[in-house]
Design an enzyme around this catalytic site. Structure first.
Site, mmCIF file in Angstrom:
data_model
loop_
_atom_site.group_PDB
_atom_site.id
_atom_site.type_symbol
_atom_site.label_atom_id
_atom_site.label_comp_id
_atom_site.label_asym_id
_atom_site.label_seq_id
_atom_site.Cartn_x
_atom_site.Cartn_y
_atom_site.Cartn_z
ATOM 1 C CE1 TYR A 1 -3.011 -3.046 0.156
ATOM 2 C CE2 TYR A 1 -3.462 -2.593 2.458
ATOM 3 C CZ TYR A 1 -3.652 -3.359 1.326
ATOM 4 O OH TYR A 1 -4.508 -4.438 1.368
ATOM 5 C CG HIS B 1 -1.201 -8.645 -0.337
ATOM 6 N ND1 HIS B 1 -0.746 -7.366 -0.208
ATOM 7 C CD2 HIS B 1 -2.544 -8.513 -0.469
ATOM 8 C CE1 HIS B 1 -1.746 -6.513 -0.272
ATOM 9 N NE2 HIS B 1 -2.855 -7.196 -0.430
HETATM 10 N N1 LIG Z 1 -5.885 -8.526 1.086
HETATM 11 C C1 LIG Z 1 -6.257 -7.898 -0.002
HETATM 12 O O1 LIG Z 1 -5.966 -8.303 -1.138
HETATM 13 C C2 LIG Z 1 -7.097 -6.661 0.137
HETATM 14 C C3 LIG Z 1 -7.773 -6.133 -0.972
HETATM 15 C C4 LIG Z 1 -8.575 -5.013 -0.772
HETATM 16 C C5 LIG Z 1 -8.655 -4.435 0.488
HETATM 17 N N2 LIG Z 1 -7.941 -4.936 1.535
HETATM 18 C C6 LIG Z 1 -7.978 -4.317 2.886
HETATM 19 O O2 LIG Z 1 -9.336 -4.098 3.253
HETATM 20 C C7 LIG Z 1 -9.546 -2.709 3.496
HETATM 21 C C8 LIG Z 1 -10.952 -2.298 3.125
HETATM 22 O O3 LIG Z 1 -11.221 -2.536 1.768
HETATM 23 P P1 LIG Z 1 -11.274 -1.363 0.663
HETATM 24 O O4 LIG Z 1 -10.465 -0.209 1.080
HETATM 25 O O5 LIG Z 1 -10.957 -2.034 -0.644
HETATM 26 O O6 LIG Z 1 -12.814 -0.999 0.569
HETATM 27 P P2 LIG Z 1 -13.974 -0.563 1.573
HETATM 28 O O7 LIG Z 1 -13.508 -0.519 2.969
HETATM 29 O O8 LIG Z 1 -15.141 -1.437 1.229
HETATM 30 O O9 LIG Z 1 -14.329 0.908 1.061
HETATM 31 C C9 LIG Z 1 -13.458 1.991 1.197
HETATM 32 C C10 LIG Z 1 -14.045 3.185 0.429
HETATM 33 O O10 LIG Z 1 -15.337 3.473 0.924
HETATM 34 C C11 LIG Z 1 -15.386 4.820 1.408
HETATM 35 N N3 LIG Z 1 -16.197 4.831 2.617
HETATM 36 C C12 LIG Z 1 -15.847 4.367 3.856
HETATM 37 N N4 LIG Z 1 -16.872 4.522 4.720
HETATM 38 C C13 LIG Z 1 -17.877 5.088 4.016
HETATM 39 C C14 LIG Z 1 -19.186 5.506 4.350
HETATM 40 N N5 LIG Z 1 -19.650 5.340 5.593
HETATM 41 N N6 LIG Z 1 -19.958 6.060 3.383
HETATM 42 C C15 LIG Z 1 -19.491 6.225 2.127
HETATM 43 N N7 LIG Z 1 -18.250 5.855 1.748
HETATM 44 C C16 LIG Z 1 -17.447 5.292 2.681
HETATM 45 C C17 LIG Z 1 -13.970 5.244 1.653
HETATM 46 O O11 LIG Z 1 -13.861 6.644 1.462
HETATM 47 P P3 LIG Z 1 -12.805 7.602 2.213
HETATM 48 O O12 LIG Z 1 -11.489 6.881 2.217
HETATM 49 O O13 LIG Z 1 -12.836 8.820 1.372
HETATM 50 O O14 LIG Z 1 -13.299 7.863 3.604
HETATM 51 C C18 LIG Z 1 -13.226 4.444 0.593
HETATM 52 O O15 LIG Z 1 -13.290 5.126 -0.659
HETATM 53 C C19 LIG Z 1 -8.444 -2.054 2.638
HETATM 54 O O16 LIG Z 1 -8.253 -0.691 2.928
HETATM 55 C C20 LIG Z 1 -7.287 -2.962 2.921
HETATM 56 O O17 LIG Z 1 -6.731 -2.677 4.191
HETATM 57 C C21 LIG Z 1 -7.187 -6.059 1.368
#
Ligand SMILES: NC(=O)c1ccc[n+]([C@@H]2O[C@H](COP(=O)([O-])OP(=O)(O)OC[C@H]3O[C@@H](n4cnc5c(N)ncnc54)[C@H](OP(=O)(O)O)[C@@H]3O)[C@@H](O)[C@H]2O)c1
Length: 278
Positions: free
Chosen positions: A55, A113
């Site tokens: 990241y 990962h």
């Molecule tokens: N292991 C893997 O391969 C893998 C892959 C993907 C993700 N991950 C991990 O999982 C975490 C979460 O997944 P993700 O970041 O892909 O997606 P997510 O948590 O489903 O969504 C994040 C997005 O949603 C927005 N958001 C958050 N709360 C909100 C709300 N209450 N209302 C409207 N929009 C909202 C955020 O905006 P803002 O940031 O502008 O607040 C951001 O753009 C990642 O950050 C990472 O740590 C791991």
């Protein structure tokens, strides 16, 4: 707010709610806001942060270090090694680099990962060495389907504590086999992209359930995950209002009628599908 925990195969526990950090550290101009969002989460009592060497090319781990300054105790830090680095030596070196960027002497859960070309046995040997040396407390995997999990265990990975996968209301495929298989063995599932990166929030069914409880679609989507045994949820929010809103999911208890409505709009799988990945 009461912070739920899940029990790992070795009897230790891990918080069931954390902050994600993907896309943090990609723009210097947003560094301070991203630190502030994570800090707010810690202030509000969120004990887990999920990050990865990938990241922001390492900068997300620096943001985590900045946010947890002076407050490492009591926090549960998850990081991940890239598959290209996951040889025996490469995994150890990658972990050392992550520890430096995180400004800590240990990572609580260290994950592969996604699967790459290095033999599992090599990565597992490195994980075990890191554990022996006190540099990581637990290890696990990410983006592993059931067949990958079985192969991992066959190659010496019985100590796998967690599998971090794409799982949310609009991605229910893992309920067919990898989730029940893991639950039977007390291997925690970390649901990533729990609100489908925001794309699912306009869904009518979420709005209807949210209206009944005076909450929001994001809170409904997160509460639906949080009620499941062995499930860890890691929404990412760099805006402080999102940090607060998402955390509110811990106070929402969905009723049977809500669950039935959600099942109708987001049906459970009727057969095996390949694990999705973002
Ligand atoms: N292991 C893997 O391969 C893998 C892959 C993907 C993700 N991950 C991990 O999982 C975490 C979460 O997944 P993700 O970041 O892909 O997606 P997510 O948590 O489903 O969504 C994040 C997005 O949603 C927005 N958001 C958050 N709360 C909100 C709300 N209450 N209302 C409207 N929009 C909202 C955020 O905006 P803002 O940031 O502008 O607040 C951001 O753009 C990642 O950050 C990472 O740590 C791991």
């Amino acid at each position: 707010m009461k912070m739920p925990h899940v029990t790992l195969p070795d009897g230790d526990t891990m918080p069931a709610y954390g902050q994600g950090t993907w896309h943090m550290g990609e723009s210097r101009g947003r560094f301070a806001d991203e630190v502030a969002a994570l800090k707010l989460g810690i202030d509000l009592g969120i004990p887990l942060i999920d990050t990865a060497e990938m990241y922001g090319n390492g900068v997300a781990e620096e943001i985590v270090a900045e946010a947890m300054q002076g407050r490492r105790d009591g926090l549960f830090i998850v990081s991940k090694v890239l598959p290209y680095n996951a040889s025996r030596r490469g995994t150890i070196d990658a972990c050392e680099r992550s520890l430096k960027r995180l400004k800590t002497d240990h990572i609580d859960l260290y994950l592969l990962h996604w699967r790459g070309s290095h033999p599992f046995a090599e990565t597992i040997a490195a994980f075990e060495k890191l554990k022996q040396d006190g540099k990581i407390r637990h290890h696990g995997v990410s983006n592993f389907d059931r067949n990958d999990m079985e192969e991992w265990v066959r190659n010496g990975g019985e100590a796998v504590a967690s599998n971090q996968i794409l799982y949310n209301l609009s991605r229910r495929g893992p309920e067919w086999d990898v989730i029940p298989w893991s639950r039977q063995r007390k291997i925690s599932i970390m649901a990533y992209s729990p609100i489908e990166q925001g794309r699912m929030l306009g869904h009518k069914a979420l709005a209807e359930v949210a209206a009944r409880h005076g909450t929001t679609p994001a809170q409904v989507a997160l509460a639906w995950l949080l009620r499941q045994e062995g499930m860890v949820v890691i929404p990412k929010a760099s805006r402080q209002e999102h940090v607060r809103e998402d955390l509110g999911a811990l106070d929402l208890e969905l009723a049977d009628a809500d669950l039935a409505d959600l099942d109708r709009s987001f049906p459970p799988p009727k057969g095996r599908t390949a694990l999705g990945m973002l």
